[in-house]
Design a protein around this motif. Structure first.
Motif, short mmCIF file in Angstrom:
data_model
loop_
_atom_site.label_atom_id
_atom_site.label_comp_id
_atom_site.label_asym_id
_atom_site.label_seq_id
_atom_site.Cartn_x
_atom_site.Cartn_y
_atom_site.Cartn_z
N ILE A 109 10.19 -10.14 -1.61
CA ILE A 109 10.68 -8.27 -1.74
C ILE A 109 9.60 -7.71 -0.53
CG2 ILE A 109 9.92 -6.77 -3.12
CD1 ILE A 109 9.07 -8.72 -5.11
N LEU A 110 11.26 -6.27 0.34
CA LEU A 110 10.81 -5.37 0.98
C LEU A 110 10.93 -3.89 0.19
CD1 LEU A 110 13.52 -7.35 1.93
CD2 LEU A 110 13.31 -5.89 3.99
N MET A 111 9.46 -3.08 1.02
CA MET A 111 9.90 -2.05 0.62
C MET A 111 9.97 -0.94 2.19
SD MET A 111 7.18 -0.03 -2.24
CE MET A 111 8.18 1.13 -3.28
N ILE A 112 10.39 -1.01 2.90
CA ILE A 112 9.94 0.44 3.98
C ILE A 112 10.37 1.65 3.55
CG2 ILE A 112 11.92 0.52 5.68
CD1 ILE A 112 10.85 -2.23 5.13
N ASP A 113 9.59 2.04 3.97
CA ASP A 113 9.37 4.05 3.90
C ASP A 113 8.81 4.47 2.83
OD1 ASP A 113 8.92 3.56 6.41
OD2 ASP A 113 11.00 4.28 7.61
N VAL A 114 8.74 3.99 1.83
CA VAL A 114 8.74 4.72 0.47
C VAL A 114 7.50 5.18 -0.42
CG1 VAL A 114 9.64 3.95 -2.37
CG2 VAL A 114 11.00 2.89 -0.42
N LEU A 115 6.43 4.41 0.48
CA LEU A 115 5.07 4.76 -0.29
C LEU A 115 4.14 5.93 0.22
CD1 LEU A 115 3.56 0.94 0.36
CD2 LEU A 115 4.13 1.84 -1.55
N CYS A 116 4.78 6.61 0.78
CA CYS A 116 4.87 7.81 1.59
C CYS A 116 4.95 8.81 0.76
CB CYS A 116 4.99 8.10 2.93
SG CYS A 116 4.39 7.42 4.37
N TYR A 117 6.05 8.38 -0.03
CA TYR A 117 6.32 9.62 -1.00
C TYR A 117 5.67 9.35 -2.73
CZ TYR A 117 10.34 10.60 1.66
OH TYR A 117 10.62 10.89 3.44
N LEU A 118 4.51 8.46 -3.13
CA LEU A 118 4.30 8.40 -4.35
C LEU A 118 2.91 8.24 -3.99
CD1 LEU A 118 6.38 4.70 -4.60
CD2 LEU A 118 6.74 7.32 -5.27
N ASP A 119 2.31 8.90 -5.22
CA ASP A 119 0.96 8.38 -5.28
C ASP A 119 0.03 7.88 -4.96
OD1 ASP A 119 1.19 11.92 -4.97
OD2 ASP A 119 1.25 11.63 -7.24
N SER A 120 -1.44 7.18 -4.80
CA SER A 120 -1.99 6.53 -5.27
C SER A 120 -1.95 5.21 -6.73
CB SER A 120 -3.52 6.89 -4.40
OG SER A 120 -4.59 5.34 -4.56
N ASP A 121 -2.09 6.16 -7.49
CA ASP A 121 -2.02 5.23 -8.88
C ASP A 121 -0.69 4.83 -8.61
OD1 ASP A 121 -0.71 7.87 -9.17
OD2 ASP A 121 -0.99 7.70 -11.11
N ILE A 122 0.52 4.80 -8.27
CA ILE A 122 1.88 4.23 -8.65
C ILE A 122 1.85 3.63 -7.49
CG2 ILE A 122 4.19 4.40 -8.25
CD1 ILE A 122 3.54 7.88 -9.46
N GLN A 123 1.51 3.63 -6.29
CA GLN A 123 1.52 2.52 -5.33
C GLN A 123 0.61 1.39 -6.11
OE1 GLN A 123 -1.19 3.96 -2.33
NE2 GLN A 123 1.03 5.75 -1.50
N LYS A 124 -1.00 1.35 -6.30
CA LYS A 124 -1.49 -0.11 -6.83
C LYS A 124 -0.62 -0.08 -7.80
CE LYS A 124 -5.90 0.71 -8.04
NZ LYS A 124 -6.91 1.36 -8.52
N LYS A 125 0.59 0.33 -8.78
CA LYS A 125 0.99 -0.08 -10.04
C LYS A 125 2.80 -0.75 -9.62
CE LYS A 125 0.72 3.61 -13.50
NZ LYS A 125 0.53 4.45 -14.76
#
Length: 228
Positions: A109-125
């Motif tokens: 699974i890849l997730m490239i340059d996406v996490l920078c747009y998401l809040d901490s709680d969503i990152q954890k989910k």
């Protein structure tokens, strides 16, 4: 909806146009190769926020089965139709609202340059979601922007020394209209504590943001996790 989320949604709405793929990200394939990823054995590959789809097309050329998630519906439809792909393998999803119901499990699974747009709680989910959709011994690779730095006005340099002596960090990214935020590796890794994903390694990606010189640099990180 708070202002930050409105800004993010507006940003992606403006980017929701049909665009042609450019070239695959060499950092991804080099990083995987260095960690003994078997490109010859057919695998299921999921890209979360696949953008123009360059990386997915490269995996497809190598014989893998590709799947993708993207917030931009127009871009997704164009990509699927243009490349004659199975539309059942692609999902429109806004990670700030929900995560797709996918029963399949993946080898990468890849997730490239996406996490920078998401809040901490969503990152954890998302990390928990990824954990539940990977086969054992499979990989998760993600990237983020760590810092944007600018050369100090009284310094002249055009070599490979990137230090506090010559550069300083800025608080807001170079493209001020972009709601992207800087992230910290250690803070992200703490969010994996309740998963079976273990840290394998991280690579830096330093890119020049200014057109003519090295006065503006972007420091990115690629991180590789393995499900044990």
């Amino acid at each position: 909806m708070n202002k930050k989320k409105r800004d993010v949604n507006l940003w992606w709405k403006q980017k929701n146009v049909a665009t042609h793929p450019l070239c695959p990200n060499l950092n991804i394939f080099r990083f995987l190769k260095l960690n003994d990823f078997d490109f010859k054995k057919k695998k299921k590959i999921l890209d979360m926020g696949f953008g123009n789809g360059e990386n997915l097309l490269e995996f497809k050329k190598r014989g893998h089965q590709i799947f993708g998630i993207e917030i931009r519906d127009k871009l997704l439809k164009f990509f699927v139709k243009k490349n004659k792909l199975n539309k059942k393998n692609f999902y429109v999803c806004d990670f700030t609202k929900s995560l797709p119901s996918i029963k399949k499990k993946f080898h990468l699974i890849l997730m490239i340059d996406v996490l920078c747009y998401l809040d901490s709680d969503i990152q954890k989910k998302i990390f928990k979601w990824v954990n539940n959709r990977l086969h054992k011994d499979s990989l998760f690779i993600f990237s983020f922007t760590q810092d944007d730095i600018v050369r100090k006005k009284d310094k002249k340099i055009d070599n490979w020394e990137i230090s506090k002596r010559f550069y300083k960090k800025i608080k807001i990214n170079f493209d001020k209209k972009n709601p992207m935020k800087f992230l910290n590796l250690n803070n992200l890794l703490k969010k994996f504590n309740y998963t079976n994903l273990k840290f394998l390694g991280s690579h830096f990606d330093v890119s020049t943001y200014s057109k003519r010189d090295s006065s503006k640099l972007r420091i990115g990180r690629y991180v590789l996790m393995k499900k044990i």
